[in-house]
Write a protein that holds these residues in place. Structure first.
Motif, PDB file in Angstrom:
ATOM      1  N   ALA C 250       0.839  -1.205   0.000  1.00  0.00           N
ATOM      2  CA  ALA C 250       0.000   0.000   0.000  1.00  0.00           C
ATOM      3  C   ALA C 250       0.868   1.247   0.000  1.00  0.00           C
ATOM      4  O   ALA C 250       0.601   2.217  -0.717  1.00  0.00           O
ATOM      5  CB  ALA C 250      -0.929  -0.008   1.210  1.00  0.00           C
ATOM      6  N   THR C 251       1.935   1.204   0.811  1.00  0.00           N
ATOM      7  CA  THR C 251       2.811   2.372   0.883  1.00  0.00           C
ATOM      8  C   THR C 251       3.550   2.589  -0.436  1.00  0.00           C
ATOM      9  O   THR C 251       3.664   3.714  -0.920  1.00  0.00           O
ATOM     10  CB  THR C 251       3.832   2.194   2.030  1.00  0.00           C
ATOM     11  OG1 THR C 251       3.160   1.629   3.157  1.00  0.00           O
ATOM     12  CG2 THR C 251       4.436   3.504   2.416  1.00  0.00           C
ATOM     13  N   ALA C 252       4.035   1.487  -1.017  1.00  0.00           N
ATOM     14  CA  ALA C 252       4.783   1.613  -2.265  1.00  0.00           C
ATOM     15  C   ALA C 252       3.887   2.133  -3.388  1.00  0.00           C
ATOM     16  O   ALA C 252       4.272   3.019  -4.150  1.00  0.00           O
ATOM     17  CB  ALA C 252       5.398   0.270  -2.642  1.00  0.00           C
ATOM     18  N   TRP C 253       2.714   1.567  -3.497  1.00  0.00           N
ATOM     19  CA  TRP C 253       1.788   2.031  -4.531  1.00  0.00           C
ATOM     20  C   TRP C 253       1.364   3.468  -4.278  1.00  0.00           C
ATOM     21  O   TRP C 253       1.251   4.270  -5.202  1.00  0.00           O
ATOM     22  CB  TRP C 253       0.558   1.128  -4.593  1.00  0.00           C
ATOM     23  CG  TRP C 253       0.856  -0.208  -5.220  1.00  0.00           C
ATOM     24  CD1 TRP C 253       1.896  -0.509  -6.040  1.00  0.00           C
ATOM     25  CD2 TRP C 253       0.102  -1.416  -5.056  1.00  0.00           C
ATOM     26  NE1 TRP C 253       1.845  -1.832  -6.407  1.00  0.00           N
ATOM     27  CE2 TRP C 253       0.763  -2.418  -5.822  1.00  0.00           C
ATOM     28  CE3 TRP C 253      -1.048  -1.760  -4.337  1.00  0.00           C
ATOM     29  CZ2 TRP C 253       0.295  -3.731  -5.890  1.00  0.00           C
ATOM     30  CZ3 TRP C 253      -1.515  -3.067  -4.402  1.00  0.00           C
ATOM     31  CH2 TRP C 253      -0.846  -4.041  -5.173  1.00  0.00           C
ATOM     32  N   GLY C 254       1.137   3.776  -2.995  1.00  0.00           N
ATOM     33  CA  GLY C 254       0.730   5.136  -2.640  1.00  0.00           C
ATOM     34  C   GLY C 254       1.781   6.141  -3.061  1.00  0.00           C
ATOM     35  O   GLY C 254       1.475   7.195  -3.619  1.00  0.00           O
ATOM     36  N   ALA C 255       3.058   5.782  -2.834  1.00  0.00           N
ATOM     37  CA  ALA C 255       4.152   6.688  -3.175  1.00  0.00           C
ATOM     38  C   ALA C 255       4.181   6.946  -4.680  1.00  0.00           C
ATOM     39  O   ALA C 255       4.616   7.988  -5.142  1.00  0.00           O
ATOM     40  CB  ALA C 255       5.480   6.093  -2.720  1.00  0.00           C
ATOM     41  N   LEU C 256       3.685   5.963  -5.427  1.00  0.00           N
ATOM     42  CA  LEU C 256       3.676   6.083  -6.885  1.00  0.00           C
ATOM     43  C   LEU C 256       2.666   7.121  -7.350  1.00  0.00           C
ATOM     44  O   LEU C 256       2.891   7.843  -8.310  1.00  0.00           O
ATOM     45  CB  LEU C 256       3.325   4.707  -7.460  1.00  0.00           C
ATOM     46  CG  LEU C 256       3.877   4.333  -8.829  1.00  0.00           C
ATOM     47  CD1 LEU C 256       5.375   4.498  -8.881  1.00  0.00           C
ATOM     48  CD2 LEU C 256       3.468   2.897  -9.149  1.00  0.00           C
ATOM     49  N   TYR C 257       1.529   7.151  -6.683  1.00  0.00           N
ATOM     50  CA  TYR C 257       0.428   7.968  -7.193  1.00  0.00           C
ATOM     51  C   TYR C 257       0.121   9.206  -6.363  1.00  0.00           C
ATOM     52  O   TYR C 257      -0.611  10.082  -6.801  1.00  0.00           O
ATOM     53  CB  TYR C 257      -0.839   7.118  -7.320  1.00  0.00           C
ATOM     54  CG  TYR C 257      -0.650   5.944  -8.262  1.00  0.00           C
ATOM     55  CD1 TYR C 257      -0.432   6.156  -9.628  1.00  0.00           C
ATOM     56  CD2 TYR C 257      -0.683   4.635  -7.793  1.00  0.00           C
ATOM     57  CE1 TYR C 257      -0.233   5.097 -10.481  1.00  0.00           C
ATOM     58  CE2 TYR C 257      -0.496   3.567  -8.659  1.00  0.00           C
ATOM     59  CZ  TYR C 257      -0.273   3.800 -10.012  1.00  0.00           C
ATOM     60  OH  TYR C 257      -0.083   2.763 -10.857  1.00  0.00           O
ATOM     61  N   LEU C 258       0.636   9.252  -5.123  1.00  0.00           N
ATOM     62  CA  LEU C 258       0.298  10.385  -4.266  1.00  0.00           C
ATOM     63  C   LEU C 258       1.485  11.318  -4.127  1.00  0.00           C
ATOM     64  O   LEU C 258       2.640  10.885  -4.185  1.00  0.00           O
ATOM     65  CB  LEU C 258      -0.138   9.895  -2.882  1.00  0.00           C
ATOM     66  CG  LEU C 258      -1.463   9.126  -2.849  1.00  0.00           C
ATOM     67  CD1 LEU C 258      -1.708   8.584  -1.458  1.00  0.00           C
ATOM     68  CD2 LEU C 258      -2.609  10.021  -3.286  1.00  0.00           C
ATOM     69  N   ASN C 264       2.322   8.865   3.943  1.00  0.00           N
ATOM     70  CA  ASN C 264       2.311   8.495   5.360  1.00  0.00           C
ATOM     71  C   ASN C 264       0.899   8.371   5.902  1.00  0.00           C
ATOM     72  O   ASN C 264       0.636   7.601   6.818  1.00  0.00           O
ATOM     73  CB  ASN C 264       3.049   9.548   6.188  1.00  0.00           C
ATOM     74  CG  ASN C 264       4.519   9.576   5.838  1.00  0.00           C
ATOM     75  OD1 ASN C 264       5.035   8.599   5.304  1.00  0.00           O
ATOM     76  ND2 ASN C 264       5.180  10.685   6.103  1.00  0.00           N
ATOM     77  N   ALA C 265       0.013   9.166   5.331  1.00  0.00           N
ATOM     78  CA  ALA C 265      -1.362   9.143   5.812  1.00  0.00           C
ATOM     79  C   ALA C 265      -2.029   7.804   5.496  1.00  0.00           C
ATOM     80  O   ALA C 265      -2.985   7.415   6.136  1.00  0.00           O
ATOM     81  CB  ALA C 265      -2.168  10.284   5.198  1.00  0.00           C
TER      82      ALA C 265
END
Lengths: 364, 276, 294
Positions: C250-258, C264-265
């Protein structure tokens, strides 16, 4: 091990379950002798409060400015501890995210004053209302949780909120912070200075103390204590536990938001990492607990005592102060699990220091 | 006339387990229903379903004709349905008086001020003979007084339906009598009472009707003497072996003496988390 | 597609490592109902331990575990025996405060000893990467991932198959009964905490191997442990592994798109959501249904 179990007069707890608070809300230990003797200690407590109040009102004439700032911080933390006391101490829901209301209040003030050119007082009203509203918003889902789950859910909400504030720089200034117009032509409200903030914080502390004092004696307070001690029984006795818990959280949130508002104005420039710092939450909790959570005077004692101590350490052991403070927290939790106020009244009652009782109380 | 309490086909499942399965009862004003059954039969769950601690998955709960199925506990309390808990749940940090006052403060419709509620509490305590311990903490009470306190807390709600979940547990025979007398008195005043009990003497002496539960279902309902003499009940309670032995003994004695023994049922201390 | 694939692989590898950080935290919470806020600090202590061994003796971080694991086990044992056992029966905020105090103590101790500079344990293979169809994987990451899986499985085997493991499980289920069966609960708790500490420290060593660290990041690891423990269900070790992978992804994918630090949120978002929707975790049994005849 055998020796401790065989100690006469100290029977092992009968229903010693590994997860005592998963099913029921956390409760304090049986607080012996309700009512009765309380009036004397209450009187002493309020006499102390009154004495302090007089000194505080004379403070600007008595003390140097740096001490006035220290005193402001002391009042602020006592207020925060008292606000936590409502939800954590009385209701038994240990919020580990109360700083979220502090940050929310601070940012409301900063944004309204800096971006919308409001003056302080109407912004304060909005901040307080928002604090209560946010408490309701997050309380509805999280207050269904118990124990650690509630503690950490609130912690998560606080951290998450900080991240949001950090990531809308157009409104909040992001990580670079935001500055309240305090001086010059853009100032909407003239900066009150050390003395002014001292009185703001003092007034807020008085409000918080009176609020908790009133709650403690009201039906509301009875409902909160009943919920703390046995939520099922409280509901069966006709208490709308959901509504009461949310109301307690809202009062706590409103007071905390007010403190955050004044703090933001005082600091002028604020940053998400400071305004939403977990450390502030922990300080609220530790001050309330070390002073005596669930009592009216305890958070005041804890807040005043620990904040002075912290300031002293900061000034005299600059490099080590957090280190020492950590050690003090550990020692205090082990030796004063019931808080200083109950420790003192037990000492008076038994005419001896009940340190060993405290040590035995919660150990394995 | 509508009954004070009625359940229709009341049921709840926990996962695959039918903890309570299709129980229908009717309790009129001034009547006492006894609920008995072996451990894990679902007796306490049955009460929890009615008083809102657990939501039923099927069926209805009617209080004086009003549908209160799945209502929150405080709504049920406001409808003047009060209960005790099998495991005493005193508010440990409050005095005995304030324990009782809580019920008067919030349970009674409209509620009352703290002072008024304390007044009501004093009346209830007086009636139950607890005035002498009003200022004590609940942890300082004897077992008999602690059991009475639970009843007092329930009565402070001024109930018309009262559930007593093992209010005799842990009492000596001599201590039971006043408790039983209290139940009879409340019945005369018109309360509808549901008694969950393992003490058969209590069941026999106060109940008008007895519901026997087994594995969540109704095994049998009827007048106490009839029910307690029933073969199926004896088997359910004491197990096949004992039932046979008792039958043999009874045949030997040639009489129809008391069926299920007059003592506390075969119940290990603290029947806490049963099925589910 | 490649950035997505790269993020996925990274997320999984990081998730495995996070699982090792969290598995001890989950064990301690599940067995003795203590949420150890000093857990991340203990992991970072392990990171410094390995770093120091590498700096002064040239010991490889993987090899250094031979020293780090037993020493940190003893440290954990003593902390539990001498401190946490004293307040195990207190309301939960007491243990939260105590372990927070401990965290402050450790983090500031590390700051005094090592300063707040970012450190990293640089080995000969630190910069080597494995190219796999457009995805580049540093060997250090693979080693850390493999070791994390290995230690997590070892823990599961220990809990499942040894006498002490049985004692730990039994104590977690019913302390009174365990006591009546003659178990020394204080010792069992201390072994539990020691094990958790040793594994956290091992994870710390790996953190130093694959990236940078400073005492200040300790709190972040504690929080992630919490998310993972909640995701996986209390004391559920396979759950911790699953939770770690989910969080890592989730964090890795989040970093890709956010943008920015909004990633962190995500952890907090997941945390709050899981707590509210399914407080027993993804693999755990529902707790609140256990109140049938309470």
């Amino acid at each position: 091990m055998a020796a401790t179990s065989a100690r006469p007069g100290m029977p092992e707890s009968e229903s010693e379950s590994a997860h005592p608070e998963l099913g029921a809300p956390t409760t304090g230990p049986p607080k012996a002798a309700p009512a009765g003797r309380t009036t004397a200690s209450q009187l002493a407590g309020w006499a102390l409060v009154l004495g302090l109040l007089v000194i505080c009102l004379l403070a600007p004439k008595l003390f140097i400015p740096s001490f006035l700032r220290t005193l402001s911080a002391v009042f602020m933390f006592a207020t925060l501890a008292q606000a936590w006391n409502i939800i954590g101490g009385f209701t038994g829901y240990p919020s580990f995210g109360n700083v979220v209301f502090f940050g929310l209040g601070g940012y409301t003030i900063a944004v309204l004053m800096a971006r919308s050119h409001w003056s302080f007082w109407p912004a304060l009203v909005v901040a307080v209302v928002l604090g209560a509203a946010y408490a309701m918003l997050i309380g509805i889902p999280t207050l269904r949780l118990k124990g650690h789950y509630f503690a950490i859910a609130t912690l998560g909400v606080a951290e998450g909120t900080r991240e949001i504030v950090l990531n809308v720089p157009k409104v909040t200034g992001g990580g670079a912070g935001i500055t309240v117009p305090a001086v010059g032509p853009s100032a909407t409200t003239s900066y009150p200075g050390n003395t002014g903030f001292l009185y703001y914080f003092l007034a807020l502390l008085v409000v918080a103390m009176l609020a908790v004092y009133a709650i403690a004696r009201s039906r509301f307070g009875f409902a909160l204590r009943a919920i703390n001690q046995d939520e099922d029984a409280a509901a069966a006795a006709g208490i709308n536990t959901t509504r009461m818990k949310i109301a307690a959280f809202m009062v706590s949130g409103a007071i905390t938001a007010a403190a955050g508002s004044i703090y933001a104005f005082q600091q002028v420039s604020i940053y998400p990492d400071r305004l939403f710092s977990v450390d502030i939450t922990v300080l609220m909790v530790i001050m309330a607990v070390i002073g005596g959570s669930g009592t009216v005077i305890g958070p005041l004692v804890g807040g005043v005592g620990l904040q002075f101590l912290s300031e002293y350490l900061r000034q005299n052991f600059t490099d080590y102060h957090t280190f020492i403070f950590g050690a003090i927290i550990i020692v205090a939790v082990v030796l004063l699990p019931e808080g200083a106020v109950r420790f003192a009244s037990e000492t008076v009652r038994q005419r001896r220091l009940p340190i060993m009782d405290n040590l035995r109380r919660y150990r394995l | 006339m509508t009954a004070a309490l009625e359940t229709r086909d009341l049921s709840v499942r926990f996962g695959g387990l039918k903890a309570v399965d299709g129980i229908s009862v009717t309790v009129e004003d001034g009547r006492v229903l006894g609920v008995i059954g072996p451990n894990g039969a679902g007796k306490s769950t049955f009460i929890n379903l009615i008083t809102g601690q657990i939501r039923p998955t099927r069926g209805k709960v009617l209080v004086a004709g009003r549908d209160l199925t799945g209502a929150k506990p405080w709504k049920i309390a406001a409808a003047r349905v009060a209960r005790t808990f099998q495991i005493n749940k005193p508010f440990r940090g409050l005095s005995v008086r304030d324990n009782v006052a809580i019920g008067a403060m919030f349970g009674a419709p409209g509620g009352g001020s703290v002072a008024k509620a304390r007044g009501v509490a004093d009346e209830v305590l007086e009636r139950l003979g607890l005035s002498g311990v009003a200022e004590l903490g609940p942890t300082e009470l004897s077992v008999a007084h602690a059991q009475r306190l639970e009843v007092a807390k329930a009565l402070a709600l001024r109930p018309r339906v009262l559930f007593l979940d093992e209010a005799m547990a842990g009492l000596r025979p001599a201590e039971m009598e006043p408790q039983l007398e209290l139940i009879r008195e409340l019945r005369r005043e018109g309360l509808a009472i549901v008694v969950v009990e393992h003490v058969m003497r209590a069941i026999r002496s106060v109940c008008d009707t007895v519901l026997v539960m087994q594995e969540g279902r109704e095994l049998l309902t009827g007048p106490p003497d009839e029910v307690l003499a029933d073969e199926r009940v004896i088997t359910a309670y004491l197990g096949q072996r004992y039932a046979e032995r008792q039958r043999a003994e009874r045949a030997e004695a040639g009489g129809s003496g008391p069926a299920v023994a007059d003592q506390v049922g075969p119940r290990p201390e603290g029947e806490t988390r049963a099925p589910g | 597609m490649t950035p997505f694939l790269q993020a996925t692989v990274y997320g999984l590898l990081q998730g495995g490592l996070l699982a090792l950080v969290a598995v001890g935290f989950s064990l301690v919470w599940g067995v003795m109902n203590v949420v150890n806020l000093a857990h991340g600090a203990l992991a970072i202590t392990g990171a410094y331990f390995s770093w120091q061994l590498h700096e002064s003796l040239g010991l490889d971080p993987v090899l250094s575990l031979v020293v780090v694991l037993p020493v940190m086990f003893m440290v954990g044992y003593v902390i539990q025996r001498g401190l946490i056992n004293l307040v195990v029966n207190a309301p939960i905020w007491m243990t939260l405060l105590l372990t927070f105090g401990l965290e402050a103590l450790i983090v500031n101790g590390l700051l005094l000893a090592f300063t707040g500079d970012f450190r990293s344990t640089r080995t000969g293979y630190s910069t080597n990467t494995l190219a796999l169809g457009g995805v580049r994987i540093p060997y250090a990451r693979l080693i850390a991932f493999g070791l994390s899986l290995l230690l997590t499985v070892a823990l599961v085997l220990f809990i499942r198959n040894t006498k002490m493991g049985l004692a730990i499980r039994a104590t977690g289920m019913d302390r009174t009964a365990a006591r009546l069966m003659g178990m020394n609960v204080r010792h069992v708790y201390a072994v539990t905490f020691g094990t958790a500490t040793a594994l956290a420290a091992a994870a710390g060593s790996m953190i130093g191997l694959v990236g940078t660290f400073t005492p200040v990041v300790a709190g972040g690891y504690t929080l992630q442990s919490f998310v993972i423990a909640v995701l996986g269900g209390l004391g559920n070790m396979w759950g911790a592994l699953a939770g770690g992978l989910v969080l890592g992804l989730a964090t890795a994918w989040g970093a890709l798109y956010l943008s920015g630090t909004l990633v962190n949120a995500i952890a907090f978002g997941i945390l709050v959501l899981v707590l509210i929707v399914r407080p027993s975790g993804l693999l755990g049994k529902p707790y609140y249904e256990a109140r049938a005849e309470a």
